[in-house]
Write an enzyme that holds these catalytic residues in place. Structure first.
Site, short mmCIF file in Angstrom:
data_model
loop_
_atom_site.label_atom_id
_atom_site.label_comp_id
_atom_site.label_asym_id
_atom_site.label_seq_id
_atom_site.Cartn_x
_atom_site.Cartn_y
_atom_site.Cartn_z
N GLN A 89 -19.91 -71.52 -56.26
CA GLN A 89 -20.17 -70.12 -56.54
C GLN A 89 -18.98 -69.40 -56.28
OE1 GLN A 89 -22.35 -68.46 -58.36
NE2 GLN A 89 -20.99 -66.57 -58.06
N CYS A 90 -18.28 -69.43 -57.42
CA CYS A 90 -16.86 -68.60 -57.25
C CYS A 90 -16.81 -67.18 -57.43
CB CYS A 90 -15.89 -69.23 -58.17
SG CYS A 90 -15.45 -70.81 -57.72
N GLN A 91 -17.55 -66.58 -58.44
CA GLN A 91 -17.55 -65.03 -58.55
C GLN A 91 -17.88 -64.42 -57.31
OE1 GLN A 91 -20.12 -63.40 -61.39
NE2 GLN A 91 -18.92 -61.88 -62.07
N GLY A 147 -29.72 -65.27 -58.92
CA GLY A 147 -30.76 -65.43 -59.94
C GLY A 147 -30.07 -66.54 -60.95
N GLY A 148 -29.10 -65.98 -61.40
CA GLY A 148 -28.24 -67.16 -62.36
C GLY A 148 -26.70 -66.57 -62.18
N MET A 149 -25.91 -67.43 -62.57
CA MET A 149 -24.49 -67.38 -62.87
C MET A 149 -24.03 -68.16 -64.34
SD MET A 149 -21.79 -66.27 -61.49
CE MET A 149 -20.32 -66.20 -62.56
N GLU A 150 -23.22 -67.23 -64.91
CA GLU A 150 -23.09 -67.52 -66.27
C GLU A 150 -21.75 -68.48 -66.46
OE1 GLU A 150 -22.62 -64.78 -64.45
OE2 GLU A 150 -20.95 -63.39 -65.32
N HIS A 185 -29.93 -63.34 -69.80
CA HIS A 185 -29.13 -62.59 -69.15
C HIS A 185 -27.83 -63.42 -69.19
CE1 HIS A 185 -27.20 -59.78 -66.46
NE2 HIS A 185 -26.61 -60.66 -65.93
N GLU A 186 -28.03 -64.55 -68.70
CA GLU A 186 -26.72 -65.57 -68.42
C GLU A 186 -26.35 -65.99 -69.83
OE1 GLU A 186 -25.95 -64.97 -65.46
OE2 GLU A 186 -27.88 -64.73 -64.58
N HIS A 201 -23.94 -63.39 -71.23
CA HIS A 201 -22.63 -63.15 -70.89
C HIS A 201 -21.77 -64.14 -71.65
CE1 HIS A 201 -22.73 -61.12 -67.09
NE2 HIS A 201 -23.67 -61.63 -66.67
N GLU A 238 -21.40 -56.51 -66.52
CA GLU A 238 -22.78 -56.67 -66.14
C GLU A 238 -23.73 -55.63 -66.88
OE1 GLU A 238 -24.16 -59.14 -64.82
OE2 GLU A 238 -22.52 -59.89 -64.08
N ASP A 293 -18.25 -58.35 -52.68
CA ASP A 293 -19.62 -58.74 -52.23
C ASP A 293 -20.40 -57.60 -51.48
OD1 ASP A 293 -19.56 -61.34 -53.30
OD2 ASP A 293 -19.00 -62.24 -51.60
N TYR A 326 -24.82 -52.71 -63.29
CA TYR A 326 -26.03 -53.27 -64.27
C TYR A 326 -26.59 -52.28 -64.66
CZ TYR A 326 -25.68 -57.97 -61.94
OH TYR A 326 -25.15 -59.01 -61.37
N MET A 351 -30.30 -63.95 -52.67
CA MET A 351 -30.16 -62.70 -52.01
C MET A 351 -31.06 -61.29 -52.49
SD MET A 351 -26.06 -62.37 -51.20
CE MET A 351 -25.18 -63.04 -52.81
N LYS A 352 -31.51 -61.48 -53.70
CA LYS A 352 -32.41 -60.65 -54.19
C LYS A 352 -33.53 -60.34 -53.21
CE LYS A 352 -34.45 -58.84 -58.45
NZ LYS A 352 -34.86 -59.08 -59.81
N1 BES Z 1 -22.60 -62.96 -62.68
C1 BES Z 1 -23.90 -62.39 -62.06
C2 BES Z 1 -24.17 -63.17 -60.69
C3 BES Z 1 -23.00 -62.58 -59.74
C4 BES Z 1 -22.40 -61.45 -59.70
C5 BES Z 1 -22.57 -63.39 -59.03
C6 BES Z 1 -21.39 -61.00 -58.94
C7 BES Z 1 -21.28 -63.28 -57.96
C8 BES Z 1 -20.88 -61.88 -57.94
C9 BES Z 1 -25.22 -62.91 -63.02
O1 BES Z 1 -24.86 -62.96 -64.21
C10 BES Z 1 -26.14 -62.11 -62.61
O2 BES Z 1 -26.01 -61.00 -62.91
N2 BES Z 1 -27.26 -62.66 -62.12
C11 BES Z 1 -28.52 -61.63 -61.67
C12 BES Z 1 -29.62 -62.05 -62.45
C13 BES Z 1 -29.62 -61.22 -63.75
C14 BES Z 1 -30.91 -61.49 -64.66
C15 BES Z 1 -29.61 -59.61 -63.69
C16 BES Z 1 -29.00 -62.25 -60.33
O3 BES Z 1 -28.30 -63.19 -59.63
O4 BES Z 1 -29.95 -61.65 -59.67
ZN ZN Z 2 -24.82 -60.95 -64.94
#
Ligand code: BES
Ligand code: ZN
Length: 578
Positions: free
Chosen positions: A125-127, A256-259, A283-284, A287, A306, A363, A371, A534-535
């Site tokens: 998970q690089c971002q 939740g997801g990573m694009e 969402h993904e 992206h 975002e 982070d 968002y 984490m959410k």
């Molecule tokens: N690119 C993000 C996840 C992310 C952001 C990873 C910053 C690391 C650093 C991904 O597209 C995202 O926004 N995921 C959301 C879900 C979305 C439905 C809002 C998440 O993980 O909650």
């Molecule tokens: Zn996103």
């Protein structure tokens, strides 16, 4: 000059155009033994500064042999600068190195942490700035690279990458899997996973990957994928990445997801059984245009990724599932924005869209602001300019910046050119550079939404109980004032504590804990031991830790589960409990 506060990359130095990576994945030592060849856009000389984090650098070679290098002491946020001396006219360098078992981009899972329970699992998970813990490179999204990769893995496992699969060969106990990524990507989109994986086709250009035990359920949940791609193409133009595959992650996946391009990574918590959480896929997928084609030039412009993607996501939700559904999502988003504006009360500068992040770990800056404030800003702009003019502008923005990176200043200049005067009319300065939410933020509206909002902290009646979708429940719970009346909580307990929809479940547990309703502590503890997203971890740990009666429980739970959380999640929860 260094143009990204989170990278040592210097634009007076050579620029990487492509990467050839060979890595042996060693589950016993939890390391990658690797060589990375960086090929430059143009041959050059002098110093080359690369980003690294916790890498053991063994040698650096160029076409003429060994090169001199210095690995500088690590900075807490940036990591360690690897300075290489290049003779004039050097076309490439190759770095031989090992990753650390604690590489921040990697999670090494024991078999017991997987669905199958037999094989280990590894994912990246690089971002935003963790690619440097896997590959020494210019880890800034200003620079795009193509790559090829060769992963040596145990023969019993499969490797997948956010790239095109080339071939698999097997020798003895090993398998070699080769990939190539023909489209240039920012380094944060580099991604792979290794485990006991199987795939099922969802359509002509998409398939889902998962551990075999999860595959059927995942394929059922994501059956709308092809329809989503088609809808997105209508809005944005052709899909440029050939395939849109999905990897269902182990429960410890921190997002939740990573694009990741060609292979989106998705938390298994979206598999509710009734497709009620597939907005994460939308969402993904979005992206693929906003973020992966037009990329934030660095983390200070993260809202360009975002905010635009949430805007696109909600347009697609409206098209696919109706205006009421999209409005509910917008209202839930607004609540989560209010919550994070309150959380960042003492750091208002992080509630701007255009941020200044020198000395700040991306982070730690992460919140709903880019968002949901980003989304609200684009909706305000859309209302000011008119739907058709705004859509035309959006298409021209995507066309102009396709496969490039952009800053907020690029955005301003582009809007001003195509929609003169519009920035001033919407109050863009306040939106971009002011803290908090401007007064002209549009308010999401729909009949269904109004009905849920009208309830306040009253109990839903029989009609609502019979007809509410999980999304209506989510909004109802998000909007309930805290502390909620004890009678309401007691009445909801029977229904919601048993919920298998994670968004509803966690919204409920959070509301209950924030209201001092401690009967849910066992269920909350169970969730904290099952998922690593984490959410969900953040609000539950925060609520448990803010109540003196459950503070010790929060500490105990973290002590018990920290080792199975992702390194990034662990760091975030350490911050919550500190
Ligand atoms: N690119 C993000 C996840 C992310 C952001 C990873 C910053 C690391 C650093 C991904 O597209 C995202 O926004 N995921 C959301 C879900 C979305 C439905 C809002 C998440 O993980 O909650
Ligand atoms: Zn996103």
């Amino acid at each position: 000059m260094r143009r990204d506060p989170h990278s040592y990359a210097d634009d007076s130095q050579v620029e990487t155009a492509s990467l050839a990576l060979r890595a042996r994945v060693d589950f016993a030592s939890k390391t990658l033994a690797a060589e990375a060849q960086l090929v430059f856009a143009r041959p050059g000389g002098g110093r080359l500064d690369l980003d690294t984090r916790d890498l053991a650098i063994e040698r650096v070679v160029g076409p003429g042999g060994e090169l001199r290098f210095t690995l500088h002491p690590a900075e807490p946020i940036l990591g360690a600068r690897l300075a290489i001396e290049l003779p004039e006219g050097t076309p490439w360098v190759r770095v031989h190195y090992r990753t650390s078992p604690h590489a921040s981009a990697l999670q090494w899972l024991e078999p017991a942490q997987t669905a199958g329970g037999v094989q280990p699992y590894l994912f990246s998970q690089c971002q935003a700035i963790h690619a440097r813990s896997v590959v020494p490179l210019q880890d800034t999204p200003r620079i795009r690279i193509r790559y090829e990769a060769e992963l040596a893995i145990p023969r019993a496992l499969k490797a997948v990458m956010a790239a095109r699969k080339v071939e698999r060969t097997e020798t003895g106990d090993d398998a070699i899997e080769r990939f190539e990524m023909p489209q240039p990507i920012p380094p944060y989109l580099f991604a792979f996973a290794v485990g006991d994986l199987a795939a099922r086709d969802l359509g002509a250009r998409s398939r889902v990957w998962a551990e075999p035990a999860m595959l059927e359920r995942a394929a059922h949940e994501f059956s709308d994928t092809e329809r989503m791609i088609a809808a997105a193409e209508e809005l944005f133009g052709p899909y440029d990445w050939e395939r849109f595959d999905i990897l269902t992650m182990p429960p410890s996946f921190p997002y939740g997801g990573m694009e990741n391009p060609r292979l989106t990574f998705i938390t298994p918590t979206v598999i509710a059984g009734d497709r009620s959480l597939v907005s994460v896929i939308v969402h993904e997928l979005a992206h693929s245009w906003t973020g992966n084609l037009v990329t934030n030039a660095n983390a200070e412009h993260f809202w360009l990724n975002e905010g635009f993607t949430v805007y696109a996501e909600r347009h697609l939700l409206e098209k696919l599932y109706g205006a009421d559904h999209a409005a509910l999502h917008a209202a839930i988003g607004r609540s989560s924005l209010e919550e994070d504006l309150a959380r960042f009360h003492d750091r208002p500068e992080l509630t701007r869209l255009r941020t200044h992040l020198a000395g700040v770990d991306p982070d730690d800056a992460y919140s709903q602001v880019p968002y949901e404030k980003g989304y609200a800003f684009l909706r305000a702009l859309e209302q000011t300019a008119g739907q058709d003019a705004f859509t035309a502008w959006l298409r021209s923005w995507l066309r102009e910046y396709r496969f490039r990176s952009a800053t907020t200043e690029d955005f301003e200049a582009h809007v001003e050119r195509a929609l003169p005067g519009m920035l001033a009319r919407v109050g863009a300065r306040e939106w971009l550079d002011g803290a908090g939410l401007p007064a002209n933020a549009p308010v999401p509206r729909s009949a269904q939404l109004a009905a849920v909002e009208a309830l306040g902290s009253a109990l839903p009646g029989d009609r609502e109980l019979a007809s509410w979708t999980p999304t209506e429940w989510e909004l109802y719970l998000a909007r309930m004032p805290r502390p909620a009346p004890e009678a309401t909580l007691r009445a909801l307990d029977g229904r919601l504590t048993a919920s298998t929809n994670y968004e509803v479940l966690v919204a409920w547990l959070q509301l209950a804990l924030e209201s001092g309703y401690r009967a849910v502590v066992p269920r909350a503890s169970e969730v904290l031991g099952t998922v690593g997203r984490m959410k969900y971890l953040r609000p539950l740990y925060t609520a448990l830790a803010s109540d003196p009666a459950t503070r010790a429980t929060a500490r105990e739970l973290f002590a018990r589960h920290a080792a199975s959380y992702h390194p990034i999640a662990r760091q975030v929860i350490e911050g919550v409990l500190a």
